[in-house]
Design a protein around this motif. Sequence first.
Motif, short mmCIF file in Angstrom:
data_model
loop_
_atom_site.label_atom_id
_atom_site.label_comp_id
_atom_site.label_asym_id
_atom_site.label_seq_id
_atom_site.Cartn_x
_atom_site.Cartn_y
_atom_site.Cartn_z
N GLU A 121 0.80 -1.21 0.00
CA GLU A 121 0.00 0.00 0.00
C GLU A 121 0.84 1.27 0.00
N VAL A 122 2.12 1.16 -0.24
CA VAL A 122 2.98 2.34 -0.28
C VAL A 122 2.65 3.15 -1.53
N THR A 123 2.30 4.42 -1.32
CA THR A 123 1.97 5.30 -2.43
C THR A 123 3.09 6.28 -2.73
N HIS A 124 3.93 6.56 -1.76
CA HIS A 124 5.02 7.53 -1.91
C HIS A 124 6.30 6.90 -1.33
N PRO A 125 7.02 6.12 -2.12
CA PRO A 125 8.22 5.43 -1.61
C PRO A 125 9.31 6.40 -1.15
N VAL A 126 10.02 6.00 -0.10
CA VAL A 126 11.10 6.81 0.45
C VAL A 126 12.18 7.06 -0.61
N LEU A 127 12.55 6.03 -1.36
CA LEU A 127 13.60 6.18 -2.37
C LEU A 127 13.24 7.27 -3.38
N VAL A 128 12.01 7.28 -3.84
CA VAL A 128 11.58 8.30 -4.79
C VAL A 128 11.62 9.67 -4.12
N GLY A 129 11.26 9.72 -2.85
CA GLY A 129 11.35 10.96 -2.10
C GLY A 129 12.77 11.50 -2.08
N TYR A 130 13.74 10.62 -1.91
CA TYR A 130 15.14 11.06 -1.93
C TYR A 130 15.56 11.51 -3.33
N LEU A 131 15.04 10.86 -4.35
CA LEU A 131 15.36 11.32 -5.71
C LEU A 131 14.80 12.71 -5.96
N PHE A 132 13.58 12.97 -5.50
CA PHE A 132 13.02 14.31 -5.60
C PHE A 132 13.76 15.28 -4.68
N TRP A 133 14.29 14.78 -3.57
CA TRP A 133 15.05 15.63 -2.64
C TRP A 133 16.29 16.21 -3.31
N ILE A 134 16.87 15.47 -4.25
CA ILE A 134 18.03 16.00 -4.97
C ILE A 134 17.67 17.35 -5.59
N LEU A 135 16.42 17.49 -6.03
CA LEU A 135 15.92 18.77 -6.54
C LEU A 135 15.22 19.56 -5.43
N GLY A 136 15.46 19.17 -4.19
CA GLY A 136 14.72 19.70 -3.05
C GLY A 136 14.91 21.16 -2.78
#
Length: 143
Positions: A16-31
């Motif tokens: 049921e994960v809708t927002h994976p942590v790994l993807v969050g870190y990839l977006f964080w690169i542009l954070g």
Amino acid sequence: MTAHNANPNPLRNQAEVTHPVLVGYLFWILGFVGAHRFYFGKPLTGILWFFTGGLLLVGWIVDAFFIPAMADEANQRYPNGRIDYTVTWVLLTFLGLFGVHRFYMGKIGTGIIYLVSGGLFGIGYAYDVCTLNEQVEELNRFD
């Protein structure tokens, strides 16, 4: 002594994960432009990060430690459904001015409008960045 449960909702499983942590870190690169904050459903602080360079990069660095908590919060808030949040966000990020994310969500009419107008001259794109999670959530609730 009781064991502490790291997941506040034990009924939610990994499927049921809708927002994976790994993807969050990839977006964080542009954070420093707030990308991870928008992804996790925090548009107000995303806008703040966008206009201040991630609070002069200090907030951006601090956020590296908060991404797992932001992911947990987003996973609790946004339901799974036929439309995948991450796919929609990636389409918006890279092809949003062409409306590809809108076609993916089944919004063909506005997808065509975005395609011929550059995401309504960028204004519609900015709107979608701030509201995409809610748009997907609404579509997923009525599946």
